[in-house]
Design an enzyme around this catalytic site. Sequence first.
Site, short mmCIF file in Angstrom:
data_model
loop_
_atom_site.label_atom_id
_atom_site.label_comp_id
_atom_site.label_asym_id
_atom_site.label_seq_id
_atom_site.Cartn_x
_atom_site.Cartn_y
_atom_site.Cartn_z
N SER A 190 0.79 -1.23 0.00
CA SER A 190 0.00 0.00 0.00
C SER A 190 0.82 1.28 0.00
CB SER A 190 -0.96 0.00 1.20
OG SER A 190 -2.02 -0.90 0.98
N LYS A 215 0.08 3.44 -2.92
CA LYS A 215 -1.07 4.35 -2.99
C LYS A 215 -0.65 5.82 -3.12
CE LYS A 215 -4.60 1.55 -0.64
NZ LYS A 215 -3.97 0.22 -0.70
N TYR A 244 -10.96 1.10 4.76
CA TYR A 244 -9.82 0.83 3.88
C TYR A 244 -10.24 -0.13 2.77
CZ TYR A 244 -4.76 0.65 3.05
OH TYR A 244 -3.51 0.78 2.53
#
Length: 399
Positions: free
Chosen positions: A62, A65, A172
């Site tokens: 992640s 991101k 999330y």
Amino acid sequence: MAGIRKFKSTIASALSNKEIAGGAVIAIDRHGKELLSHAFGQTSLDDDAHLFDLDTTFWIASSTKLLTAICALQCVEKGLLKLDEDISTVLPEWKDPQILTGFDGDGNAQLRCATEKITLRRLLTHSSGMTYYFMNPLIMRWRDSQGLAVGTGRVAEYMNPLVFEPGSSWQYGPSIDWAGAMLEKVTGVTLGAYMQAHIFAPLGMTHTTFRAKHDAEMRRRMVGRVGRNPTTGELIREESGLYPVKDNTDDLGGGGLYSCARDYIKVLTSLLLDDGKLLGPAMHGELFRGQLEHPEAFAAAATNRVVGPLFSPAFAASRGADSRWDYALGGAVVDKEVPGQAGKGTLYWGGLPNNNWWIDRENGVCGFYATWLLPPGDQITGKLMAELQKAALKEVAKL
């Protein structure tokens, strides 16, 4: 350099006590000066393990991101995307999203049409109503009822019902993957190709890619698999096979990149310096600004004793009710000073295998803690990340 020496001593003790296997850390100040650059330990528990170094590559999950958010905001600057327009103008498959509210007594899914629109802003802040199916039993049950496959490496795998009205909460999920899909639609190129042209090349990043499996040099530098026994706390060889090195079918903007500390710090440094290489002034400000319509929803997750280590790994001592938490377009925001550790407005996030980054514009420092360790939310790693922030802040204070 007392803060740096103390941090290195703490790392040495953690290695000696076999609490960690290896990693690398880098911290940079607002002038681009390197405050700390330190690699330690080994890449795995295997007998033939290599020493961990600044170029050791690994799945950053992640931490991808942030880069996808930067790319999306670049497209906003170019007029290709709009932050508050219904995403169905670009992704028609999201024209009439439905919200899963539960199942009836016969096991039939109960769905209703969403009344709010999904926007790029809501995608980037995880307030779209989407959630990872593996983090939500309702969505997993729905997928099972539909006979849908998992692990396909395609963005379409995240074409699931919403779990709340867009804008009304925070969970999330795969929203950033869909932001990457929007970029591909309006630019006509893959997300990886776009990143190469607009992030990797301008910043001189040579060891970052969505396609590591067939890159011999990346594989040679790849970290091994390390885990922690959840019962005893001892380090073990991670053999679940849950996250092998693979090339996904799509370039997944929510978690598909492989990188290294030396590369990733270049993104953080550019944003800290606000050097204009990635974003203009308006979108740079948006990247850091808390955006949630209901920030209490993220605050509840960040301060929760169970999932808090996932969503605020370095701030265990700062999860009290007086903390101010929000989510910006590039990551989470601690919108209140954490004395001796992080300034007001510090932007941070990380990746599932316990790599973590932060950008503290108030104090003029950014940094990256690079490692690969499962399971996520490792509390020992979170404490070491906190010590890294404190050490860097002490050096900045001296300057």
